[in-house]
Design a protein around this motif. Structure first.
Motif, PDB file in Angstrom:
ATOM      1  N   LEU A  13      22.818 101.463  -0.963  1.00 26.76           N
ATOM      2  CA  LEU A  13      22.463 102.312  -2.111  1.00 26.76           C
ATOM      3  C   LEU A  13      23.574 102.333  -3.173  1.00 26.76           C
ATOM      4  O   LEU A  13      23.555 103.167  -4.079  1.00 26.76           O
ATOM      5  N   ASN A  14      24.523 101.392  -3.031  1.00 28.39           N
ATOM      6  CA  ASN A  14      25.633 101.252  -3.989  1.00 28.39           C
ATOM      7  C   ASN A  14      26.512 102.497  -4.086  1.00 28.39           C
ATOM      8  O   ASN A  14      27.049 102.817  -5.154  1.00 28.39           O
ATOM      9  N   GLU A  15      26.660 103.200  -2.972  1.00 25.65           N
ATOM     10  CA  GLU A  15      27.550 104.352  -2.925  1.00 25.65           C
ATOM     11  C   GLU A  15      28.957 103.896  -2.541  1.00 25.65           C
ATOM     12  O   GLU A  15      29.135 102.797  -1.985  1.00 25.65           O
ATOM     13  N   ASN A  16      29.943 104.713  -2.803  1.00 27.92           N
ATOM     14  CA  ASN A  16      31.328 104.382  -2.458  1.00 27.92           C
ATOM     15  C   ASN A  16      31.577 104.728  -0.989  1.00 27.92           C
ATOM     16  O   ASN A  16      31.746 105.892  -0.646  1.00 27.92           O
ATOM     17  N   VAL A  17      31.572 103.725  -0.141  1.00 28.81           N
ATOM     18  CA  VAL A  17      31.714 103.962   1.301  1.00 28.81           C
ATOM     19  C   VAL A  17      32.952 103.293   1.887  1.00 28.81           C
ATOM     20  O   VAL A  17      33.150 103.300   3.098  1.00 28.81           O
ATOM     21  N   GLU A  18      33.786 102.744   1.034  1.00 35.95           N
ATOM     22  CA  GLU A  18      34.942 101.983   1.532  1.00 35.95           C
ATOM     23  C   GLU A  18      35.881 102.837   2.374  1.00 35.95           C
ATOM     24  O   GLU A  18      36.374 102.393   3.418  1.00 35.95           O
ATOM     25  N   GLN A  19      36.138 104.058   1.951  1.00 38.36           N
ATOM     26  CA  GLN A  19      37.052 104.930   2.695  1.00 38.36           C
ATOM     27  C   GLN A  19      36.553 105.195   4.111  1.00 38.36           C
ATOM     28  O   GLN A  19      37.323 105.131   5.079  1.00 38.36           O
ATOM     29  N   LEU A  20      35.248 105.475   4.228  1.00 37.92           N
ATOM     30  CA  LEU A  20      34.655 105.703   5.556  1.00 37.92           C
ATOM     31  C   LEU A  20      34.743 104.445   6.407  1.00 37.92           C
ATOM     32  O   LEU A  20      35.087 104.503   7.597  1.00 37.92           O
ATOM     33  N   LEU A  21      34.460 103.289   5.805  1.00 34.46           N
ATOM     34  CA  LEU A  21      34.511 102.029   6.542  1.00 34.46           C
ATOM     35  C   LEU A  21      35.935 101.686   6.982  1.00 34.46           C
ATOM     36  O   LEU A  21      36.144 101.162   8.083  1.00 34.46           O
ATOM     37  N   ARG A  22      36.913 101.979   6.126  1.00 37.59           N
ATOM     38  CA  ARG A  22      38.318 101.734   6.494  1.00 37.59           C
ATOM     39  C   ARG A  22      38.692 102.562   7.717  1.00 37.59           C
ATOM     40  O   ARG A  22      39.380 102.091   8.629  1.00 37.59           O
ATOM     41  N   LYS A  23      38.226 103.792   7.732  1.00 39.92           N
ATOM     42  CA  LYS A  23      38.492 104.667   8.875  1.00 39.92           C
ATOM     43  C   LYS A  23      37.833 104.118  10.129  1.00 39.92           C
ATOM     44  O   LYS A  23      38.436 104.070  11.210  1.00 39.92           O
ATOM     45  N   LEU A  24      36.585 103.670  10.003  1.00 42.24           N
ATOM     46  CA  LEU A  24      35.853 103.130  11.156  1.00 42.24           C
ATOM     47  C   LEU A  24      36.428 101.809  11.646  1.00 42.24           C
ATOM     48  O   LEU A  24      36.251 101.449  12.813  1.00 42.24           O
ATOM     49  N   SER A  25      37.136 101.100  10.779  1.00 48.45           N
ATOM     50  CA  SER A  25      37.733  99.813  11.186  1.00 48.45           C
ATOM     51  C   SER A  25      38.876 100.005  12.181  1.00 48.45           C
ATOM     52  O   SER A  25      39.368  99.040  12.764  1.00 48.45           O
ATOM     53  N   PHE A  26      39.285 101.273  12.377  1.00 43.86           N
ATOM     54  CA  PHE A  26      40.307 101.607  13.391  1.00 43.86           C
ATOM     55  C   PHE A  26      39.689 102.375  14.558  1.00 43.86           C
ATOM     56  O   PHE A  26      40.386 103.041  15.320  1.00 43.86           O
ATOM     57  N   SER A  27      38.387 102.255  14.704  1.00 46.45           N
ATOM     58  CA  SER A  27      37.663 102.954  15.771  1.00 46.45           C
ATOM     59  C   SER A  27      38.172 102.540  17.155  1.00 46.45           C
ATOM     60  O   SER A  27      38.708 101.441  17.344  1.00 46.45           O
ATOM     61  N   ASN A  28      37.973 103.423  18.116  1.00 45.06           N
ATOM     62  CA  ASN A  28      38.307 103.100  19.514  1.00 45.06           C
ATOM     63  C   ASN A  28      37.311 102.117  20.114  1.00 45.06           C
ATOM     64  O   ASN A  28      37.544 101.567  21.190  1.00 45.06           O
ATOM     65  N   PHE A  29      36.207 101.917  19.423  1.00 46.13           N
ATOM     66  CA  PHE A  29      35.133 101.064  19.936  1.00 46.13           C
ATOM     67  C   PHE A  29      35.132  99.725  19.187  1.00 46.13           C
ATOM     68  O   PHE A  29      34.939  99.681  17.962  1.00 46.13           O
ATOM     69  N   THR A  30      35.349  98.655  19.942  1.00 42.09           N
ATOM     70  CA  THR A  30      35.491  97.314  19.357  1.00 42.09           C
ATOM     71  C   THR A  30      34.312  96.940  18.478  1.00 42.09           C
ATOM     72  O   THR A  30      34.481  96.397  17.378  1.00 42.09           O
TER      73      THR A  30
END
Length: 287
Positions: free
Chosen positions: A139-156
């Motif tokens: 939907l062309n929303e700004n989600v980069e910050q959330l994705l950056r956080k998830l890129s350090f998730s405990n789940f591979t």
């Protein structure tokens, strides 16, 4: 004259009846076992979700949708909040695959609302957050910050998917070097544990190299197709065929491009995907 109240002694028969009643109630309470309905329903629910997932992978969207809705109904009947959220996420993915993004967003909003009042496992919450980000990206929303956080998730799995999606965002923004770095990182973490995401990483690397090394871009697209064929996911194979068709069309190799578009068309026809059929036919006619 004193009249003393006469106390009636309980009759032996009454005492016996009362004792028998108490014993019976005690026995009933101690021996009663509720029917094993709940475990059966949980197994039934899990089987429904599994069947729906398989139908989705095979490109059987209508069957998958029907099974997911049935699973959703059962999960709500037995008040299994975790299963309900998982099914809502799965339905969201199904709807985005058919272009129903707004409907998918409603499902994720519903899952988020439920997650705010229910106790859910961490992996389910991470999957939900990733799906929020994916819908936001579409939907062309700004989600980069959330994705950056998830890129350090405990789940591979979440880390890999998040890195791939950030890379897609960077390709969209023409930041190809950053995208390449993210995709290589995803492949290193992956180590073939998630073949679907491995194919996604390779396909995206193909797009990264389109402007600087066509030969290498083509190799990445072909590797992605090879994996999707191994996994036997029809929609993914068809999309790979279309990607290669567009690639060879832009390279001026019209015959090769036509072959890939024809093969993609065969798959779309088999899946009954009219919208994609029309698109493939138009591509073939343009060559």
């Amino acid at each position: 004259m004193n009249h003393k109240k006469r106390l009636h002694k309980p009759r032996p028969v009454s005492i016996l009846i009362s004792l028998i009643a108490i014993v019976c109630l005690t026995l009933m309470h101690g021996c009663y076992k509720p029917p094993l309905e709940q475990p059966y329903r949980i197994n039934e629910l899990n089987n429904l979700i599994l069947q729906a997932n398989k139908a989705f992978e095979k490109g059987q969207s209508e069957r998958a949708e029907s099974l997911y809705h049935e699973a959703l109904k059962k999960s709500r009947i037995i008040q299994d909040d975790n299963a309900t959220v998982i099914v809502l996420i799965s339905l969201s993915r199904l709807y985005t695959s058919t272009g129903q993004i707004e409907e998918a967003k409603k499902l994720i909003d519903s899952a988020t609302e439920l997650s705010n009042r229910a106790f859910l496992p961490e992996d389910t919450l991470e999957e939900l957050n990733f799906e929020k980000a994916r819908i936001g990206f579409l939907l062309n929303e700004n989600v980069e910050q959330l994705l950056r956080k998830l890129s350090f998730s405990n789940f591979t799995n979440i880390r890999i998917k998040s890195l791939n999606l950030i890379a897609r965002l960077k390709i969209k923004q023409h930041e190809y070097e950053e995208a390449e770095k993210l995709l290589n990182q995803a492949l290193i973490i992956n180590q073939k544990t998630n073949r679907i995401e491995e194919a996604n990483s390779l396909r995206l690397l193909g797009h990264v190299y389109l402007d600087k090394d066509n030969a290498l871009a083509g190799q990445y697209f072909l590797k992605a197709l090879e994996i999707d064929k191994e996994l036997a996911i029809p929609e993914k194979i068809a999309l790979d065929m279309e990607t290669l068709g567009i690639f060879y069309k832009n390279m001026g190799e019209k015959q090769k491009a036509k072959e890939y578009f024809i093969r993609a068309l065969e798959i779309w026809k088999g899946l009954g995907k009219k919208e994609f059929e029309i698109k493939a036919v138009k591509e073939i006619e343009s060559l």
